[in-house]
Design an enzyme around this catalytic site. Structure first.
Site, PDB file in Angstrom:
ATOM      1  N   CYS A 122       7.396 -46.094  38.931  1.00 20.85           N
ATOM      2  CA  CYS A 122       6.011 -46.174  39.403  1.00 20.85           C
ATOM      3  C   CYS A 122       5.051 -45.558  38.384  1.00 20.85           C
ATOM      4  O   CYS A 122       4.766 -46.177  37.381  1.00 20.85           O
ATOM      5  CB  CYS A 122       5.871 -45.568  40.789  1.00 20.85           C
ATOM      6  SG  CYS A 122       4.421 -46.203  41.611  1.00 20.85           S
ATOM      7  N   HIS A 150       9.670 -48.284  43.608  1.00 25.40           N
ATOM      8  CA  HIS A 150      10.472 -47.052  43.679  1.00 25.40           C
ATOM      9  C   HIS A 150      11.905 -47.390  44.080  1.00 25.40           C
ATOM     10  O   HIS A 150      12.221 -47.396  45.269  1.00 25.40           O
ATOM     11  CB  HIS A 150       9.887 -46.105  44.729  1.00 25.40           C
ATOM     12  CG  HIS A 150       8.581 -45.510  44.372  1.00 25.40           C
ATOM     13  ND1 HIS A 150       8.456 -44.326  43.700  1.00 25.40           N
ATOM     14  CD2 HIS A 150       7.321 -45.938  44.595  1.00 25.40           C
ATOM     15  CE1 HIS A 150       7.179 -44.040  43.526  1.00 25.40           C
ATOM     16  NE2 HIS A 150       6.470 -45.004  44.064  1.00 25.40           N
ATOM     17  N   GLU A 207      14.414 -45.618  44.024  1.00 22.81           N
ATOM     18  CA  GLU A 207      15.112 -44.464  44.620  1.00 22.81           C
ATOM     19  C   GLU A 207      15.145 -44.521  46.146  1.00 22.81           C
ATOM     20  O   GLU A 207      16.050 -43.973  46.770  1.00 22.81           O
ATOM     21  CB  GLU A 207      14.492 -43.142  44.143  1.00 22.81           C
ATOM     22  CG  GLU A 207      13.066 -42.837  44.605  1.00 22.81           C
ATOM     23  CD  GLU A 207      11.977 -43.405  43.701  1.00 22.81           C
ATOM     24  OE1 GLU A 207      12.234 -44.395  42.980  1.00 22.81           O
ATOM     25  OE2 GLU A 207      10.850 -42.868  43.731  1.00 22.81           O
TER      26      GLU A 207
HETATM   27  N1  GLN Z   1      -0.695 -43.034  40.763  1.00 15.93           N
HETATM   28  C1  GLN Z   1      -0.120 -44.314  40.536  1.00 15.93           C
HETATM   29  C2  GLN Z   1      -0.739 -45.389  41.412  1.00 15.93           C
HETATM   30  O1  GLN Z   1      -1.396 -45.101  42.373  1.00 15.93           O
HETATM   31  C3  GLN Z   1       1.391 -44.266  40.729  1.00 15.93           C
HETATM   32  C4  GLN Z   1       1.800 -44.007  42.127  1.00 15.93           C
HETATM   33  C5  GLN Z   1       3.230 -43.568  42.270  1.00 15.93           C
HETATM   34  O2  GLN Z   1       3.873 -43.124  41.327  1.00 15.93           O
HETATM   35  N2  GLN Z   1       3.744 -43.646  43.481  1.00 15.93           N
HETATM   36  O3  GLN Z   1      -0.595 -46.563  41.143  1.00 15.93           O
END
Ligand code: GLN
Length: 540
Positions: free
Chosen positions: A387, A512, A514
């Site tokens: 992410c 994600h 994970e």
């Molecule tokens: N801050 C980034 C976004 O809003 C990544 C978010 C995250 O890592 N969950 O896109």
């Protein structure tokens, strides 16, 4: 429907969630369908707006629910996918009662905590349990008995107990048994007090689980049994485990499963804990090991990255490999000049065999993460970015491989090259709660890529939680420079996975992975990180 309600006494942080999930795992291993419900007595409607600094990670469900991290434990221990309604918070309960009141549903009644709030809680527990199709619902009540905010929930489960009858609802109370003095005597008084408090509310625990460093001594079990009015074999020891996945085995040895089955008149089916035991023994005594650097900004609260560290341990168990996590606080690898920064990175990461840059929000620590990514990319160290880690891989590549000086994400600062930009659907949105791109989304994978190789598929579903994405205006330039977007959304506009073909293992995802990793089914990106870390280690 059978309910097992897990409460906590003395203090928080006793691992109630792990205990509850472990009981669920044991019942599942006897052939029952088990589900988990987590009650959080705070006023937030969900965990999405809460800082990982205070509450640990925000877990994301298939349906996009942003929930308490204990739901992640339930999914991992029970190997099931839950939905947002399995996390009940004071906020959601009050919101719906107030909405009903405004609609006039209460027909002129005075709307009160008892019975309106308690009825709402009871109805929710029952309907979530029923909808799940499970035989047994484990209901974990967050917080500590005696807190003002948990009162309505305790009252609701007390009423539920009367409603469904004793053989259909069992109370498990987890407490702390501290050790005092030089002789190291285990003390039962805090347990006695917290059980007394429960009994005042009208709840008599059926099972007491005592957390202590060491197993409870027989004498202590007898004392708790006598003072707290539970049979001695219903006093269960929960000593520190070598690994959380060992807890079901520790509880099982003391006969907790039989006790529950008998009390609830449940007829068990097959016995099946062998695979779990194998998994635990590979976790505890593996034959190999690797070091993985984890670059974060909440590294002093390990719970902030719990799904990432769990996914690493699932992957480790699969490869019979111990994972030593080297925690690096991102700000510690941010220095005045570029070369000083890379020196600091080297100091922290010279001994690792793989690097993970996980998700996150906000500017703080981003430069350190970018430095770590550069180190992984240029030194051929196996790397995954998740992410924010994916977004910063794009930033790093744009700056250092494409020469776009000052490239960044528009979340962080004004930049001439906003290679990461806000999602079009998020422009102008003011509400922070529940407005990101969330939950399961389909990802199409390009044939012949590393992504296809590790997933063994060209179409996958993965969980998301983001407000920013790769800016479409830069995609062509980035691909020309040699970074491959090997995963995209269905329309091909949203970049989901990137990889570097001339690197041994460099892959990052907007989603994600994970959140989908399970004890015996590690997420592919993690699994291959460990495999490649082993190769990298061998070459060193
Ligand atoms: N801050 C980034 C976004 O809003 C990544 C978010 C995250 O890592 N969950 O896109």
């Amino acid at each position: 429907m059978k309910y097992i309600v897990v409460t906590g006494g003395v203090l928080s942080g006793l691992g109630k969630g792990i205990t509850a999930s472990s009981i669920g795992r044991l019942l599942k291993s006897r052939g029952f369908e088990v589900t988990g419900i987590k009650i959080d007595p705070y006023l937030n409607c969900d965990a999405g707006t809460m800082s990982p600094f205070q509450h640990g990670e925000v877990f994301v469900l298939v349906d996009g629910g942003e929930v308490d991290l204990d739901l992640g434990n339930y999914e991992r221990f029970l190997d099931t996918d839950l939905t947002s309604d399995h996390n009940i918070t004071t906020g959601t309960v009050y919101r719906s009662v107030i909405e009903k009141e405004r609609r006039g549903d209460y027909l002129g009644q005075t709307v009160q905590i008892i019975p309106h709030i308690t009825n709402e809680i009871r109805d929710r527990i029952k309907s979530v349990a029923k909808k799940s199709g499970a035989d047994i619902a484990i209901v974990e009540l967050g917080g500590t008995v005696g807190d003002i905010e948990s009162m309505p929930f305790l009252e609701a489960v007390r009423q539920l107990h009367i409603e469904v009858g004793h053989e259909n609802l069992l109370f498990v109370h987890t407490t702390l048994v501290p050790v005092i003095g030089v002789v190291g005597e285990q003390k039962t008084k805090p347990t006695q007090h917290s059980v007394k408090e429960l009994r005042e509310i009208g709840i008599l625990p059926d099972i007491i689980i005592g957390r202590a460093k060491k197993p409870l001594e027989d004498e202590i079990k007898q004392k708790i049994s006598l003072f707290c009015d539970v049979p001695v074999h219903a006093v269960i020891s929960a000593p520190d485990a070598r690994n959380i996945y060992e807890v079901p085995l520790i509880l099982k040895e003391q006969g907790i499963t039989e006790f529950i089955l008998e009390k609830m008149r449940l007829k068990p089916g097959k016995k099946d804990l062998e695979a779990w035991k194998g998994f635990v023994s590979r976790l505890i005594a593996p034959s190999k090991s690797v070091s993985i650097g984890l670059i974060g900004k909440y590294t002093h609260l390990k719970d902030s990255y719990i799904s990432v560290t769990e996914a690493l341990s699932h992957a480790g168990a699969k490869e019979d490999t111990r994972i030593n996590i080297v925690w690096v606080e991102a700000e510690e690898i941010e220095k005045e000049t570029h070369s000083e920064s890379l020196e600091a990175v080297h100091e922290h990461l010279k001994d690792v065999n793989g690097i993970v840059v996980p998700g996150g929000f906000g500017e703080r620590g981003t430069e350190g993460k970018i430095n770590a990514i550069e180190y992984a990319r240029t030194r051929n160290i196996p790397f995954i970015g998740l992410c924010l880690g994916f977004q910063l891989s794009i930033v790093e590549f744009s700056r250092n491989a494409l020469g776009l000086r000052g490239a960044h994400g528009s979340e962080f600062e004004d930049t001439p090259y906003p290679v990461i930009d806000i999602l079009p659907e998020n422009i102008g949105i003011k509400n922070m709660g529940g407005t990101m791109r969330l939950g399961h989304q389909r990802v199409l994978i390009k044939k012949g890529t590393l992504a296809e190789n590790i997933y063994g598929a060209t179409e996958i579903m993965e969980r998301h939680r983001h407000r920013y994405e790769v800016n479409p205006d830069f995609i062509e330039r980035i691909e020309k420079g040699g970074l491959v977007f090997s995963g995209k959304d269905e329309v091909g506009i949203r970049m989901e996975i990137c990889e570097l073909p001339d690197h041994p293992y460099f892959i990052a995802s907007q989603f994600h992975p994970e959140f989908k990793s399970r004890p015996m089914r590690p997420a592919p990106m993690f699994h291959y990180l460990v495999k490649n870390a082993l190769v990298f280690r061998g070459k060193k």
